[in-house]
Design a protein around this motif. Structure first.
Motif, PDB file in Angstrom:
ATOM      1  N   LYS A  80      62.822 -50.947   1.464  1.00 42.86           N
ATOM      2  CA  LYS A  80      61.865 -50.556   2.544  1.00 42.86           C
ATOM      3  C   LYS A  80      60.700 -51.187   2.444  1.00 42.86           C
ATOM      4  O   LYS A  80      59.816 -51.817   3.372  1.00 42.86           O
ATOM      5  N   LYS A  81      59.859 -51.125   1.516  1.00 40.57           N
ATOM      6  CA  LYS A  81      58.776 -51.808   1.270  1.00 40.57           C
ATOM      7  C   LYS A  81      58.501 -53.243   1.162  1.00 40.57           C
ATOM      8  O   LYS A  81      57.761 -53.812   1.918  1.00 40.57           O
ATOM      9  N   GLY A  82      59.600 -53.754   0.761  1.00 38.31           N
ATOM     10  CA  GLY A  82      59.911 -55.182   0.833  1.00 38.31           C
ATOM     11  C   GLY A  82      59.904 -55.665   2.282  1.00 38.31           C
ATOM     12  O   GLY A  82      59.569 -56.556   2.704  1.00 38.31           O
ATOM     13  N   CYS A  83      60.589 -54.928   3.273  1.00 37.51           N
ATOM     14  CA  CYS A  83      60.706 -55.224   4.492  1.00 37.51           C
ATOM     15  C   CYS A  83      59.304 -54.994   5.304  1.00 37.51           C
ATOM     16  O   CYS A  83      59.134 -55.812   6.181  1.00 37.51           O
ATOM     17  N   GLU A  84      58.610 -53.968   4.926  1.00 40.07           N
ATOM     18  CA  GLU A  84      57.389 -53.603   5.571  1.00 40.07           C
ATOM     19  C   GLU A  84      56.283 -54.831   5.151  1.00 40.07           C
ATOM     20  O   GLU A  84      55.777 -55.542   5.973  1.00 40.07           O
ATOM     21  N   GLY A  85      56.435 -55.372   3.884  1.00 42.01           N
ATOM     22  CA  GLY A  85      55.533 -56.342   3.610  1.00 42.01           C
ATOM     23  C   GLY A  85      55.994 -57.871   4.347  1.00 42.01           C
ATOM     24  O   GLY A  85      55.248 -58.622   4.496  1.00 42.01           O
ATOM     25  N   LEU A  86      57.241 -57.945   4.217  1.00 36.12           N
ATOM     26  CA  LEU A  86      57.842 -59.208   4.996  1.00 36.12           C
ATOM     27  C   LEU A  86      57.245 -59.206   6.469  1.00 36.12           C
ATOM     28  O   LEU A  86      56.817 -60.310   7.159  1.00 36.12           O
ATOM     29  N   ILE A  87      57.193 -58.085   7.028  1.00 33.96           N
ATOM     30  CA  ILE A  87      56.888 -57.934   8.602  1.00 33.96           C
ATOM     31  C   ILE A  87      55.674 -58.211   8.639  1.00 33.96           C
ATOM     32  O   ILE A  87      54.879 -58.865   9.714  1.00 33.96           O
ATOM     33  N   ASN A  88      54.623 -57.560   7.604  1.00 38.04           N
ATOM     34  CA  ASN A  88      53.186 -58.030   7.687  1.00 38.04           C
ATOM     35  C   ASN A  88      52.880 -59.558   7.612  1.00 38.04           C
ATOM     36  O   ASN A  88      51.971 -59.985   8.165  1.00 38.04           O
ATOM     37  N   MET A  89      53.782 -60.155   6.831  1.00 38.29           N
ATOM     38  CA  MET A  89      53.537 -61.502   6.461  1.00 38.29           C
ATOM     39  C   MET A  89      54.108 -62.290   7.627  1.00 38.29           C
ATOM     40  O   MET A  89      53.048 -63.257   7.973  1.00 38.29           O
TER      41      MET A  89
ATOM     42  N   GLU B 284      59.721 -70.925  13.364  1.00 35.33           N
ATOM     43  CA  GLU B 284      60.366 -71.682  12.487  1.00 35.33           C
ATOM     44  C   GLU B 284      60.601 -73.146  12.660  1.00 35.33           C
ATOM     45  O   GLU B 284      60.198 -73.904  11.580  1.00 35.33           O
ATOM     46  N   SER B 285      60.350 -73.598  13.827  1.00 36.37           N
ATOM     47  CA  SER B 285      60.443 -75.160  13.942  1.00 36.37           C
ATOM     48  C   SER B 285      58.975 -75.557  13.604  1.00 36.37           C
ATOM     49  O   SER B 285      59.219 -76.865  13.102  1.00 36.37           O
ATOM     50  N   GLU B 286      58.127 -75.173  13.559  1.00 31.30           N
ATOM     51  CA  GLU B 286      56.626 -75.596  13.226  1.00 31.30           C
ATOM     52  C   GLU B 286      56.313 -75.285  11.837  1.00 31.30           C
ATOM     53  O   GLU B 286      55.211 -75.507  11.340  1.00 31.30           O
ATOM     54  N   GLY B 287      57.240 -74.416  11.098  1.00 30.08           N
ATOM     55  CA  GLY B 287      56.988 -74.241   9.836  1.00 30.08           C
ATOM     56  C   GLY B 287      55.896 -72.985   9.230  1.00 30.08           C
ATOM     57  O   GLY B 287      55.446 -72.859   8.215  1.00 30.08           O
ATOM     58  N   TYR B 288      55.893 -72.112  10.133  1.00 38.30           N
ATOM     59  CA  TYR B 288      55.244 -70.985  10.001  1.00 38.30           C
ATOM     60  C   TYR B 288      56.041 -69.755   9.289  1.00 38.30           C
ATOM     61  O   TYR B 288      55.722 -69.085   8.644  1.00 38.30           O
ATOM     62  N   MET B 289      57.204 -69.869   9.365  1.00 37.70           N
ATOM     63  CA  MET B 289      57.980 -69.145   8.491  1.00 37.70           C
ATOM     64  C   MET B 289      59.578 -69.741   8.452  1.00 37.70           C
ATOM     65  O   MET B 289      59.949 -70.723   9.201  1.00 37.70           O
ATOM     66  N   LYS B 290      60.448 -69.348   7.416  1.00 32.86           N
ATOM     67  CA  LYS B 290      61.731 -70.005   7.107  1.00 32.86           C
ATOM     68  C   LYS B 290      62.736 -69.625   8.134  1.00 32.86           C
ATOM     69  O   LYS B 290      62.599 -68.385   8.734  1.00 32.86           O
ATOM     70  N   LYS B 291      63.678 -70.465   8.248  1.00 33.87           N
ATOM     71  CA  LYS B 291      64.856 -69.889   9.154  1.00 33.87           C
ATOM     72  C   LYS B 291      65.696 -68.972   8.608  1.00 33.87           C
ATOM     73  O   LYS B 291      65.662 -68.827   7.335  1.00 33.87           O
ATOM     74  N   ASN B 292      66.157 -68.206   9.323  1.00 33.46           N
ATOM     75  CA  ASN B 292      67.114 -67.055   9.002  1.00 33.46           C
ATOM     76  C   ASN B 292      66.509 -65.804   7.829  1.00 33.46           C
ATOM     77  O   ASN B 292      67.112 -65.413   6.967  1.00 33.46           O
ATOM     78  N   LEU B 293      65.179 -65.709   8.198  1.00 30.50           N
ATOM     79  CA  LEU B 293      64.342 -64.827   7.268  1.00 30.50           C
ATOM     80  C   LEU B 293      65.027 -63.405   7.703  1.00 30.50           C
ATOM     81  O   LEU B 293      64.863 -63.158   8.768  1.00 30.50           O
ATOM     82  N   LYS B 294      65.212 -62.875   6.451  1.00 27.44           N
ATOM     83  CA  LYS B 294      65.776 -61.419   6.729  1.00 27.44           C
ATOM     84  C   LYS B 294      64.978 -60.343   5.730  1.00 27.44           C
ATOM     85  O   LYS B 294      64.506 -60.840   4.802  1.00 27.44           O
ATOM     86  N   CYS B 295      64.966 -59.070   5.937  1.00 25.48           N
ATOM     87  CA  CYS B 295      64.510 -57.977   5.126  1.00 25.48           C
ATOM     88  C   CYS B 295      65.396 -57.922   3.896  1.00 25.48           C
ATOM     89  O   CYS B 295      66.624 -58.502   3.955  1.00 25.48           O
ATOM     90  N   PRO B 296      64.870 -57.485   2.643  1.00 20.98           N
ATOM     91  CA  PRO B 296      65.943 -57.267   1.500  1.00 20.98           C
ATOM     92  C   PRO B 296      67.038 -56.295   1.891  1.00 20.98           C
ATOM     93  O   PRO B 296      67.992 -56.328   1.232  1.00 20.98           O
ATOM     94  N   ASN B 297      66.700 -55.450   3.008  1.00 21.40           N
ATOM     95  CA  ASN B 297      67.982 -54.490   3.293  1.00 21.40           C
ATOM     96  C   ASN B 297      68.823 -55.050   4.389  1.00 21.40           C
ATOM     97  O   ASN B 297      69.776 -54.533   4.697  1.00 21.40           O
ATOM     98  N   GLY B 298      68.567 -56.290   4.679  1.00 21.02           N
ATOM     99  CA  GLY B 298      69.504 -56.954   5.476  1.00 21.02           C
ATOM    100  C   GLY B 298      69.037 -57.080   7.137  1.00 21.02           C
ATOM    101  O   GLY B 298      69.724 -57.717   7.751  1.00 21.02           O
ATOM    102  N   LYS B 299      68.018 -56.435   7.480  1.00 19.60           N
ATOM    103  CA  LYS B 299      67.844 -56.177   8.747  1.00 19.60           C
ATOM    104  C   LYS B 299      66.963 -57.802   9.154  1.00 19.60           C
ATOM    105  O   LYS B 299      66.287 -58.167   8.296  1.00 19.60           O
ATOM    106  N   ALA B 300      67.278 -57.993  10.405  1.00 18.66           N
ATOM    107  CA  ALA B 300      66.777 -59.159  10.801  1.00 18.66           C
ATOM    108  C   ALA B 300      65.311 -58.963  11.174  1.00 18.66           C
ATOM    109  O   ALA B 300      64.916 -57.801  11.925  1.00 18.66           O
ATOM    110  N   ILE B 301      64.362 -60.087  11.147  1.00 17.63           N
ATOM    111  CA  ILE B 301      63.008 -59.742  11.978  1.00 17.63           C
ATOM    112  C   ILE B 301      63.026 -60.600  13.394  1.00 17.63           C
ATOM    113  O   ILE B 301      63.368 -61.591  13.317  1.00 17.63           O
TER     114      ILE B 301
END
Length: 87
Positions: A28-37, A60-77
């Protein structure tokens, strides 16, 4: 010998539920951190593009975030109204 086995089994019974509970908390905390990022990357994109709100594909196309980025619990951003959210 039996006493040692008894003590070890009791310790295992105590620790295993705690490990699974902490694992859920870490995810849960990993997902919260990823959302903040991702939210920080949205802000960076807006600063670079005169306040334009990006879509996930643009980030994704401009390199601000990786493609198919997901939370550690599997939820998509996902991005909704300029805010990063877990699906």
């Amino acid at each position: 010998m039996l006493v040692v086995m008894l003590v070890i089994s009791i310790l295992l019974l105590i620790t295993i539920p705690n490990v699974t509970k902490h694992n859920q908390s870490i995810q849960k905390k990993g997902c919260e951190g990823l959302i903040n990022m991702v939210q920080a990357q949205i802000t960076a994109y807006q600063m670079d593009h005169d306040g334009k709100t990006p879509s996930r594909a643009e980030l994704e196309s401009e390199g601000y975030m990786k493609k198919n980025l997901k939370c550690p619990n599997g939820k998509a951003i996902k991005i909704s109204n300029g805010k990063a959210l877990a699906d």
